[in-house]
Design an enzyme around this catalytic site. Structure first.
Site, PDB file in Angstrom:
ATOM      1  N   ARG A 222       0.875  -1.147   0.183  1.00 26.87           N
ATOM      2  CA  ARG A 222       0.093   0.055  -0.124  1.00 26.87           C
ATOM      3  C   ARG A 222       0.786   1.516   0.052  1.00 26.87           C
ATOM      4  NH1 ARG A 222      -2.803  -3.636   2.949  1.00 26.87           N
ATOM      5  NH2 ARG A 222      -1.766  -2.947   4.888  1.00 26.87           N
TER       6      ARG A 222
ATOM      7  N   GLU B  92       2.434  -5.654  13.770  1.00 29.87           N
ATOM      8  CA  GLU B  92       1.112  -5.645  14.689  1.00 29.87           C
ATOM      9  C   GLU B  92       0.601  -7.030  14.734  1.00 29.87           C
ATOM     10  OE1 GLU B  92      -1.869  -2.738  13.657  1.00 29.87           O
ATOM     11  OE2 GLU B  92      -2.678  -2.767  15.755  1.00 29.87           O
TER      12      GLU B  92
HETATM   13  P1  AMP Z   1       3.838  -1.841  11.752  1.00 29.90           P
HETATM   14  O1  AMP Z   1       5.185  -2.240  11.442  1.00 29.90           O
HETATM   15  O2  AMP Z   1       3.336  -2.310  13.075  1.00 29.90           O
HETATM   16  O3  AMP Z   1       4.013  -0.152  12.020  1.00 29.90           O
HETATM   17  O4  AMP Z   1       2.661  -2.068  10.884  1.00 29.90           O
HETATM   18  C1  AMP Z   1       2.619  -1.204   9.566  1.00 29.90           C
HETATM   19  C2  AMP Z   1       2.429  -1.892   8.529  1.00 29.90           C
HETATM   20  O5  AMP Z   1       1.293  -2.837   8.828  1.00 29.90           O
HETATM   21  C3  AMP Z   1       1.946  -0.976   7.231  1.00 29.90           C
HETATM   22  O6  AMP Z   1       2.479  -1.530   5.991  1.00 29.90           O
HETATM   23  C4  AMP Z   1       0.461  -1.025   7.476  1.00 29.90           C
HETATM   24  O7  AMP Z   1       0.010  -1.084   6.001  1.00 29.90           O
HETATM   25  C5  AMP Z   1       0.379  -2.341   8.100  1.00 29.90           C
HETATM   26  N1  AMP Z   1      -0.857  -2.333   9.221  1.00 29.90           N
HETATM   27  C6  AMP Z   1      -0.788  -2.375  10.320  1.00 29.90           C
HETATM   28  N2  AMP Z   1      -1.630  -2.243  11.177  1.00 29.90           N
HETATM   29  C7  AMP Z   1      -2.648  -1.747  10.489  1.00 29.90           C
HETATM   30  C8  AMP Z   1      -4.088  -1.457  10.454  1.00 29.90           C
HETATM   31  N3  AMP Z   1      -4.563  -1.434  11.695  1.00 29.90           N
HETATM   32  N4  AMP Z   1      -4.750  -1.136   9.213  1.00 29.90           N
HETATM   33  C9  AMP Z   1      -4.182  -1.245   8.265  1.00 29.90           C
HETATM   34  N5  AMP Z   1      -2.935  -1.345   7.928  1.00 29.90           N
HETATM   35  C10 AMP Z   1      -2.325  -1.810   8.916  1.00 29.90           C
END
Ligand code: AMP
Length: 173
Positions: free
Chosen positions: A60, A97
């Site tokens: 994305r 996450e």
């Molecule tokens: P993080 O590494 O935990 O910062 O997660 C970010 C990545 O996971 C990004 O590429 C986001 O597109 C995806 N992501 C994590 N949590 C969400 C969420 N609640 N909604 C949409 N995409 C998420």
């Protein structure tokens, strides 16, 4: 304006796992006015930063990184999931996450001292963007900033990214 973008982003509960509230940007991107608002707003925030290249995170991040690179007049580097890039790569593992994963970059994607803006759609815990920062630094690039359409502030991703420089997000939740 930011409110209009916020209203166009769809919340999907329990995707891809129970307990995750997924921020679905497809509903904002499909609207021609909203898509333009998103790219123009990020452009306005970033236009005075010295940037040689945008490094966009699969997948994305590409939807935002590519039009932004075009508008800023800088190069575009793709950070991909493992096994997708055809030439020699570097790899960084990270925790998500919801799970764990890795990112790869072509070894010749960034030249030493190039100023690189890292782009993704959403900042949650910051693990993905931190892996992106590490790849850029391993290639001896400089991090201009990390930038996101959405920041989930409670997850403290911007704190995790603080050692790498400035973090910019358009919408905070
Ligand atoms: P993080 O590494 O935990 O910062 O997660 C970010 C990545 O996971 C990004 O590429 C986001 O597109 C995806 N992501 C994590 N949590 C969400 C969420 N609640 N909604 C949409 N995409 C998420």
């Amino acid at each position: 304006m930011y409110e209009e973008i916020k209203q166009a982003i769809r919340d999907v509960p329990d995707f891809p796992k129970p307990g995750i509230l997924f921020k679905d940007i497809t509903t904002a991107l499909k609207d021609k006015r909203c898509f333009r608002l998103i790219i123009d707003a990020l452009y306005d925030v970033l236009k005075n930063e010295p940037i040689d290249k945008i490094a966009a995170i699969e997948s994305r991040g590409y939807l935002i990184g590519a039009p932004l690179a075009y508008k800023l007049g800088c190069g575009l580097v793709v950070l991909r999931k493992p096994g997708k890039l055809p030439a020699a790569t570097l790899k960084e593992y990270y925790d998500l996450e919801y799970g764990s994963a890795a990112l790869e970059v072509h070894q010749d994607a960034i030249a030493p001292d190039e100023r690189v803006l890292i782009i993704d759609d959403l900042l949650a815990t910051g693990g993905t963007a931190e892996a992106a920062c590490k790849l850029v630094l391993r290639l001896k690039g400089r991090i201009a900033a990390t930038a996101f359409l959405i920041e989930l502030s409670d997850l403290n991703g911007s704190k995790k990214l603080r050692p790498y420089g400035k973090t910019i997000s358009l919408l905070q939740y």
